[in-house]
Enzyme design. Structure first.
Site, PDB file in Angstrom:
ATOM      1  CB  CYS A 179      -0.937   0.003   1.209  1.00 23.48           C
ATOM      2  SG  CYS A 179      -2.176  -1.305   1.168  1.00 23.48           S
ATOM      3  CB  ALA A 180       4.076   2.181   1.474  1.00 19.11           C
TER       4      ALA A 180
END
Length: 362
Positions: A143-144
């Site tokens: 997700c980063a």
């Protein structure tokens, strides 16, 4: 400067209610009491609908890792090209299309499938990019990845201020679905994750294509990274014979209130700004509880996170691509010049990426 965004939204839209019914059907022969106990996760996720590259019937069948990855390759290429075309020809952000030949670096971010050569090489064969384009495939950032991809684009542009970077974040979370996995993390992931691709065009301050811009645009001025040691069990993948099995800890909101709080406090100190100076938070919506924890930490109103909630409702969590969907909404909204925004995302590691954006008239 982030000059344009393009989205590759898959065609199969399924409502949360339909997904909840599908999950009950798929897992009905499993531990039914436990499955029924977890059903409120779907209604509490604050997700109304999501889009997938496969239809609902695909989830009813068992698929091998190879079958899933072959589909990843096929659909990742298709949806990425859609996002790239939309980005380089976006009349809402550009006065005229930016040619493919103008791109000097392609950064391709993904964590939901495997390809070697990496996907940007296949993309280059489908569009008239130059053969001497620099390439930076980034895998495993979860997700980063969208925020980290923007940070790496910023680093490269600083060293090459006349160049242009195309960032592509491609995540097909549906293809990682584990029909045989009845762990809570799999059910939570099934209630939250969707498919999506986003592309962002980042221009250096001396780019010949800066005059193509219109509307206020965000300029990246500062970035910050933090990785928590010995936190590998918080989120990520277990690689099994069936494919990629999600790791998604219930500790994440608590880590926002501790680890992320420390990171954003240090970030604000570094940029010599207070919470009140920040116009908006372009936050990757890791989930409703994560966003609520971020509001608590920043002592900011939900209005400063409004497009994170909106994207979560309409698309779910699309891993790395999601923050580009949120950024797209803020860019369309027309933020006033000189306002400051913080773009943020959390990922495996456990890691946090923060970027300071300053809005400028172009």
């Amino acid at each position: 400067m982030i000059s344009s965004i393009g989205l590759g939204v898959p065609p199969n839209e399924i409502t949360q209610t339909e997904i909840q019914s599908l999950v009950k059907e798929i897992f009905r022969s499993s531990e039914s009491r436990m499955i029924e106990r977890l059903m409120p996760v779907f209604s509490h996720a604050q997700v109304n609908k999501r889009q997938f590259v496969v239809d609902a019937n695909w989830f009813r069948k068992t698929h091998t890792f190879q079958e899933k990855n072959d589909l990843y390759h096929q659909f990742a290429l298709k949806q990425s090209l859609q996002a790239i075309d939309a980005c380089l020809m976006n009349e809402q952000f550009l006065t005229k299309p930016v040619p493919y030949e103008a791109i000097d670096m392609i950064i391709f971010v993904s964590s939901t499938g495997i390809a070697t050569p990496s996907l940007e090489t296949f993309i280059m064969s489908e569009r008239p990019f130059r053969e001497n384009v620099a390439r930076m495939p980034l895998w495993g950032l979860g997700c980063a990845g969208g925020a980290i991809g923007l940070s790496r684009a910023f680093d490269w542009i600083k060293a090459n201020p006349d160049k242009n970077v195309l960032l592509i974040c491609c995540e097909l979370c549906s293809l990682t679905f584990q029909k045989e996995d009845i762990q809570k993390s799999n059910l939570v992931g099934t209630a939250l994750f969707g498919d999506g691709v986003g592309a962002a065009l980042v221009m250096g301050e001396d780019s010949n294509y800066l005059p193509y811009n219109h509307r206020t645009k965000p300029r990246i001025t500062h970035t910050g990274s933090a990785t928590m040691k010995n936190s590998h069990s918080v989120m990520g993948w277990n690689v099994t014979n069936r494919g990629l099995e999600v790791i998604f800890s219930k500790r994440i909101p608590a880590l926002v209130r501790s680890f992320w709080r420390d990171h954003i406090d240090q970030f604000l100190h570094d940029i010599k700004a207070g919470q009140s100076h920040i116009h908006s938070f372009i936050a990757h919506p890791g989930g409703k509880k994560v966003l609520e924890a971020m509001e608590e930490v920043t002592q900011a109103s939900s209005d400063k996170f409004k497009y994170s909630y909106e994207v979560l409702r309409n698309h779910g969590n699309m891993s790395s691509a999601t923050v580009l969907y949120v950024l797209n909404q803020w860019m369309l909204s027309g933020v006033n010049e000189r306002q400051l925004s913080i773009l943020s995302a959390l990922g495996p590691g456990f890691s946090s990426e923060l970027l300071l954006l300053e809005w400028y008239e172009t």
